[in-house]
Motif scaffolding. Sequence first.
Motif, short mmCIF file in Angstrom:
data_model
loop_
_atom_site.label_atom_id
_atom_site.label_comp_id
_atom_site.label_asym_id
_atom_site.label_seq_id
_atom_site.Cartn_x
_atom_site.Cartn_y
_atom_site.Cartn_z
N ALA A 1 0.79 -1.14 -0.17
CA ALA A 1 0.01 -0.07 -0.09
C ALA A 1 0.82 1.36 0.10
N TYR A 2 1.86 1.07 0.92
CA TYR A 2 3.01 2.29 0.70
C TYR A 2 3.48 2.52 -0.25
N HIS A 3 3.92 1.66 -1.27
CA HIS A 3 4.61 1.86 -2.52
C HIS A 3 3.41 2.58 -3.40
N VAL A 4 2.38 2.09 -3.40
CA VAL A 4 1.36 2.73 -4.34
C VAL A 4 0.69 4.30 -3.98
N CYS A 5 0.75 4.49 -2.62
CA CYS A 5 -0.02 5.76 -2.23
C CYS A 5 0.40 6.79 -2.65
N SER A 6 1.71 7.17 -3.26
CA SER A 6 2.09 8.42 -4.01
C SER A 6 1.25 8.35 -5.27
N GLN A 7 0.95 7.28 -5.83
CA GLN A 7 0.18 7.48 -7.09
C GLN A 7 -1.18 7.61 -6.98
N CYS A 8 -1.88 7.24 -5.62
CA CYS A 8 -3.19 7.38 -5.65
C CYS A 8 -3.58 8.80 -5.29
N LYS A 9 -4.37 9.55 -5.94
CA LYS A 9 -4.70 10.75 -6.02
C LYS A 9 -5.48 11.35 -4.74
N GLY A 10 -6.43 10.13 -4.33
CA GLY A 10 -7.26 10.74 -2.99
C GLY A 10 -6.86 9.84 -1.64
N LEU A 11 -5.94 9.03 -1.69
CA LEU A 11 -5.34 8.16 -0.67
C LEU A 11 -4.88 9.11 0.53
N ARG A 12 -5.55 9.25 1.84
CA ARG A 12 -4.82 10.35 2.67
C ARG A 12 -3.90 9.67 3.67
N GLN A 13 -4.60 8.46 4.21
CA GLN A 13 -3.70 7.79 5.46
C GLN A 13 -3.96 6.34 5.32
N ILE A 14 -2.70 5.45 5.74
CA ILE A 14 -2.90 4.15 5.92
C ILE A 14 -3.22 3.71 7.49
N ILE A 15 -3.86 2.92 7.88
CA ILE A 15 -4.15 2.62 9.31
C ILE A 15 -3.83 1.08 9.46
N ILE A 16 -2.92 0.88 10.18
CA ILE A 16 -2.07 -0.55 10.28
C ILE A 16 -2.78 -1.63 11.53
N PHE A 17 -3.29 -2.51 11.16
CA PHE A 17 -3.86 -3.47 12.14
C PHE A 17 -2.56 -4.12 13.01
N ASP A 18 -1.63 -4.50 12.49
CA ASP A 18 -0.50 -5.42 13.24
C ASP A 18 0.53 -4.53 13.84
N PRO A 19 0.62 -4.40 15.11
CA PRO A 19 1.45 -3.51 15.77
C PRO A 19 3.05 -3.48 15.52
N SER A 20 3.39 -4.75 15.09
CA SER A 20 4.77 -5.10 14.82
C SER A 20 5.22 -4.76 13.30
N VAL A 21 4.24 -4.22 12.65
CA VAL A 21 4.50 -3.65 11.13
C VAL A 21 5.78 -2.38 11.36
N THR A 22 6.57 -2.48 10.62
CA THR A 22 7.74 -1.50 10.38
C THR A 22 7.34 -0.53 9.40
N LEU A 23 7.21 0.66 9.96
CA LEU A 23 6.99 1.73 8.91
C LEU A 23 8.13 2.17 7.98
N ALA A 24 7.76 2.53 7.00
CA ALA A 24 9.04 3.05 6.21
C ALA A 24 9.64 4.44 6.83
N PRO A 25 10.81 4.60 6.74
CA PRO A 25 11.38 5.82 7.52
C PRO A 25 10.93 7.19 7.03
N GLU A 26 10.46 7.25 5.73
CA GLU A 26 9.78 8.51 5.62
C GLU A 26 8.35 8.73 5.70
N ASP A 27 7.78 7.67 6.45
CA ASP A 27 6.16 7.52 6.44
C ASP A 27 6.03 8.38 7.88
N ASN A 28 5.48 9.64 7.57
CA ASN A 28 4.91 10.36 8.85
C ASN A 28 3.31 10.54 8.92
N THR A 29 2.65 9.95 8.20
CA THR A 29 1.11 10.00 8.07
C THR A 29 0.49 8.42 8.47
#
Length: 601
Positions: A122-150
């Motif tokens: 999802a994070y790889h495609v979010c920059s190509q999606c005009k409307g996507l504002r935020q990703i919300i993650i179920f699994d707390p062990s997921v590692t975020l991309a370093p530049e992901d602040n949303t």
Amino acid sequence: MMNSYLSQMVPQQAEKYGNKIALKYRDYDTDSWISVTWNQFANKVRQVSNALIALGIKEQENIGIFSQNKPESLYLDFGAFADRVVTVPLYATSSETQVHYILEDAEIRFLFVGEQYQYDTAYHVCSQCKGLRQIIIFDPSVTLAPEDNTSIYFDAFLEKGGSGAFQEEVNRRTAASSSDDLANILYTSGTTGDSKGVMLCHSNYETAFKINKIRLVDLSDKDVVMSFLPFTHIFERAWSYFCLGQGCVLCINLRPHDIQKTIKEIRPTAMCSVPRFWEKVYAGAQEKINETKGLAKAMMLDALRTGKKYNIDYRMNGKKPPLFLAMKYKFYDRTIFNLLKKTIGIENGNFFPTAGAAIPEKVEEFVHSVGINMVAGYGLTESTATVSCDWKNDFRIGGVGRVLSGVELKIGDNNEILLRGGTITKGYYKKEAITKAVFTDDGWFRTGDAGYMKDGFLYLTDRIKDLFKTSNGKYIAPQAIETKLVVDRYIDQISVIADQRKYVSALIVPDYPLVEKYAREHHIAYTDLKDLLEKPEIQELFRMRIDVLQQQFAHYEQIKRFTLLPQPFSMERGELTNTLKIKRAVLLKNYAKEIERMYED
């Protein structure tokens, strides 16, 4: 207009059942099953419905759920329904291309994801999606991309609604909810091109529940149900909603590959599945019989003959079995059949709905012979799952049951099955031309499936758009041939080739461990798997087995040549859909050389 049932179901069930268990899910860190009571379930749903409003999500807005089966998916579904919000599930194995297409098509602003794979995709495609504002993650062990602040985690999302500050608005929306509201957009798996978003309203589900209650009378709050197929699949989704409405305990299998382990831990009374599950049970039993010698083998074979006579020759046909046969069956049921069911993990079985593909008749006969209540059925995403299904002792081998009351069915041109009724979709999201084409002028939905009715039972023959026409002008139904051959224990996957060809051929993925075992037993030397599959002895083994299985087909329908592949069909190469259906066009491209070789003179 009545408020929608699903918008209020969980709190109503919590009032009725309180601290009774509603859900179970496996915690892989502690290697144990966690229980969720109805009160806890209702509290999570309340938090979700508040948090969605805190995010600014509007009534009838689409939100995406890109996850494997998790309890959070259900919390989100029912929280959304309370807010008149539409959920759009994506298969957990979806590629970046598929995710991008659905996010854009459904205009999704907020996407909920399950684990690391879904987040990364999802994070790889979010920059190509005009409307996507935020990703919300179920699994707390997921590692975020370093530049992901949303992106945020699900717990942080829940905190937005934790105080119940928006409960008044939730109550207003629930009171305003209607059966005409859109509940889900379910994207079809797309074997023939881009996915289409099937729109299902609350009324579709409500009608489905009403008519299924008439048939599935034995399902109650005493049942323990294993949820195995993806929630994204209409079969599992509608079934899970229905089970929760009946007060069943729903046990959520997170990882599909673990089902053989988790089913033994839960030992469910019911589980919906696809024929592939039972094909593997059948193959395992056949392998056990082949390995067994002497008296034990004779008893197994006699048990199967007895089971077939008792359950199929007599009970299926409404006849009372003779006393001696009944006693003999009872003995085998307590011994051999009970041991088989315990080995699988279904000795407490009530019934097992099965659909999604054709069930090989040998498999269906075996399952009924050993006393497993498989309920074969037929349905589509567009019909909110079930159109027809068997019931206990009311089935026909090769059939898909009686049409449910409340569903209208007729056979149209080219034997196409046409449907009408309250479970049928209003159409495809933002695809008016395709929607118009799929309905007749008088409102019948064209399924694309061919079939016929006999003695009150529906039988499927083939998928109309899948029919092949050979260069000699003969029509071939590939699924009929594939279903017949895939029961062979040496064949894992098969795809028939015939369209515009002079004869029928096939790409076959063998059961590699069995072929290697055969090679050892027959002292066949080889360097690697590819070398082994090209050995004359292995080619002859498959030739012989194919010829035996295809005897019932006309000469022009029979497989003349085949290629044994050293690697299975895969989703990664685009050869399978998320529901493991073959994408024939991709196979034709990926295996073009192998196919052309089969047609060289």
